[in-house]
Design a protein around this motif. Structure first.
Motif, PDB file in Angstrom:
ATOM      1  N   GLU A 198       0.837  -1.208   0.000  1.00 37.82           N
ATOM      2  CA  GLU A 198       0.000   0.000   0.000  1.00 37.82           C
ATOM      3  C   GLU A 198       0.871   1.256   0.000  1.00 37.82           C
ATOM      4  O   GLU A 198       0.566   2.235  -0.703  1.00 37.82           O
ATOM      5  CB  GLU A 198      -0.912   0.002   1.220  1.00 37.82           C
ATOM      6  CG  GLU A 198      -1.978   1.079   1.221  1.00 37.82           C
ATOM      7  CD  GLU A 198      -3.101   0.832   0.241  1.00 37.82           C
ATOM      8  OE1 GLU A 198      -3.737   1.813  -0.178  1.00 37.82           O
ATOM      9  OE2 GLU A 198      -3.335  -0.345  -0.118  1.00 37.82           O
ATOM     10  N   TYR A 240       3.843   1.503  -1.263  1.00 42.31           N
ATOM     11  CA  TYR A 240       4.419   1.636  -2.598  1.00 42.31           C
ATOM     12  C   TYR A 240       3.410   2.235  -3.579  1.00 42.31           C
ATOM     13  O   TYR A 240       3.738   3.153  -4.342  1.00 42.31           O
ATOM     14  CB  TYR A 240       4.909   0.288  -3.137  1.00 42.31           C
ATOM     15  CG  TYR A 240       5.396   0.446  -4.546  1.00 42.31           C
ATOM     16  CD1 TYR A 240       6.670   0.943  -4.798  1.00 42.31           C
ATOM     17  CD2 TYR A 240       4.553   0.195  -5.622  1.00 42.31           C
ATOM     18  CE1 TYR A 240       7.098   1.180  -6.088  1.00 42.31           C
ATOM     19  CE2 TYR A 240       4.974   0.427  -6.917  1.00 42.31           C
ATOM     20  CZ  TYR A 240       6.239   0.915  -7.143  1.00 42.31           C
ATOM     21  OH  TYR A 240       6.649   1.162  -8.426  1.00 42.31           O
ATOM     22  N   GLU A 241       2.206   1.731  -3.561  1.00 44.33           N
ATOM     23  CA  GLU A 241       1.205   2.188  -4.518  1.00 44.33           C
ATOM     24  C   GLU A 241       0.886   3.673  -4.344  1.00 44.33           C
ATOM     25  O   GLU A 241       0.591   4.377  -5.309  1.00 44.33           O
ATOM     26  CB  GLU A 241      -0.077   1.363  -4.373  1.00 44.33           C
ATOM     27  CG  GLU A 241       0.053  -0.076  -4.838  1.00 44.33           C
ATOM     28  CD  GLU A 241       0.258  -0.187  -6.341  1.00 44.33           C
ATOM     29  OE1 GLU A 241      -0.046   0.777  -7.073  1.00 44.33           O
ATOM     30  OE2 GLU A 241       0.742  -1.242  -6.785  1.00 44.33           O
ATOM     31  N   ARG A 242       0.974   4.172  -3.132  1.00 41.58           N
ATOM     32  CA  ARG A 242       0.591   5.554  -2.848  1.00 41.58           C
ATOM     33  C   ARG A 242       1.750   6.540  -2.977  1.00 41.58           C
ATOM     34  O   ARG A 242       1.542   7.741  -2.843  1.00 41.58           O
ATOM     35  CB  ARG A 242       0.001   5.650  -1.432  1.00 41.58           C
ATOM     36  CG  ARG A 242      -1.386   5.016  -1.312  1.00 41.58           C
ATOM     37  CD  ARG A 242      -1.845   5.018   0.138  1.00 41.58           C
ATOM     38  NE  ARG A 242      -3.192   4.466   0.281  1.00 41.58           N
ATOM     39  CZ  ARG A 242      -4.285   5.198   0.491  1.00 41.58           C
ATOM     40  NH1 ARG A 242      -4.195   6.517   0.587  1.00 41.58           N
ATOM     41  NH2 ARG A 242      -5.468   4.623   0.621  1.00 41.58           N
ATOM     42  N   THR A 281       9.657  -1.871 -10.552  1.00 41.88           N
ATOM     43  CA  THR A 281       9.280  -0.525 -10.146  1.00 41.88           C
ATOM     44  C   THR A 281      10.180   0.499 -10.830  1.00 41.88           C
ATOM     45  O   THR A 281      11.240   0.155 -11.353  1.00 41.88           O
ATOM     46  CB  THR A 281       9.408  -0.331  -8.621  1.00 41.88           C
ATOM     47  OG1 THR A 281      10.792  -0.208  -8.288  1.00 41.88           O
ATOM     48  CG2 THR A 281       8.806  -1.484  -7.853  1.00 41.88           C
ATOM     49  N   LYS A 297       1.187  -5.488 -12.579  1.00 38.48           N
ATOM     50  CA  LYS A 297       0.590  -5.678 -11.261  1.00 38.48           C
ATOM     51  C   LYS A 297       1.249  -6.903 -10.643  1.00 38.48           C
ATOM     52  O   LYS A 297       0.996  -8.029 -11.022  1.00 38.48           O
ATOM     53  CB  LYS A 297      -0.934  -5.873 -11.377  1.00 38.48           C
ATOM     54  CG  LYS A 297      -1.678  -4.594 -11.688  1.00 38.48           C
ATOM     55  CD  LYS A 297      -1.544  -3.599 -10.552  1.00 38.48           C
ATOM     56  CE  LYS A 297      -2.314  -2.311 -10.819  1.00 38.48           C
ATOM     57  NZ  LYS A 297      -2.134  -1.326  -9.742  1.00 38.48           N
TER      58      LYS A 297
END
Length: 201
Positions: A102, A104-106, A135, A199
């Motif tokens: 989470e 990382y995604e944000r 990434t 993903k």
């Protein structure tokens, strides 16, 4: 391509740092200074959601400066009452792995302040993701008074002994002070071979 800091989307800086308060004032001061700097630059803070140690200091300083702060914390730590109750948004995850995913995604980039085993875990995992070309986000270590020199020496040792490719030393940048962080983030160039649509978490 440089990391974007446009006004339509504030730069979201994920900070990895320690949760201990029993540390030298130099490290505590650096955390507070960086929280203030995040706010002063109009950026947002993403972090581990704690109210203690350097984590709490960087969050408090960012909040005091008017920055949006998103804390991400696993449920078991919330149950131990270490979650920060005053952040802009507190995301509670089911596990430590979910927490890292989470964060990382944000985040648009990662900044590593002094910390312990948890900080090392977060840092090495995101470095590994970058090494595997999963990434394409900048990673900056803040080497407060040489704090990260033993880690850098270990990474260089893995390169000398053939376990890490020499080019992977460029996966991250090292600065001496928090004042240098935003310049380092701005200087980052995206690796065009990384498929950021994957993903994988």
């Amino acid at each position: 391509m440089t990391i974007s800091t446009g006004v339509s989307q504030p730069l979201r800086v994920c900070v990895f740092c320690g949760s201990s308060s029993r540390v030298d004032v130099r490290y505590r001061d650096a955390a507070t200074a960086f929280g203030r700097l995040i706010a002063g630059r109009g950026a947002e803070l993403v972090y581990g959601g704690g109210r203690v140690g350097l984590m709490g200091l960087v969050a408090d300083a960012a909040l005091e400066g008017g920055a949006r702060v998103t804390g991400i914390i696993p449920r078991f730590l919330m149950d131990l009452e270490v979650g920060h109750g005053a952040v802009s948004e507190l995301v509670v995850t089911d596990s430590m792995h979910d927490r890292k995913a989470e964060m990382y995604e944000r985040a648009d980039g990662f900044v590593v302040l002094p910390g312990g085993l948890g900080t090392l875990d977060e840092t090495l995992e995101v470095l590994t993701w970058s090494q595997l070309k999963l990434t394409a986000k900048p990673i900056v270590l803040v080497d407060v008074d040489g704090f990260w020199q033993p880690l850098l020496a270990l990474i260089d040792h893995t390169i000398r002994t053939g376990f890490t490719r020499p080019e992977n030393r460029a996966l991250f940048q090292v600065v001496d002070t928090v004042d240098e962080v935003f310049d380092a983030l701005a200087a980052f160039r995206t690796d065009p071979s990384v498929d950021v649509s994957k993903k994988w978490l």
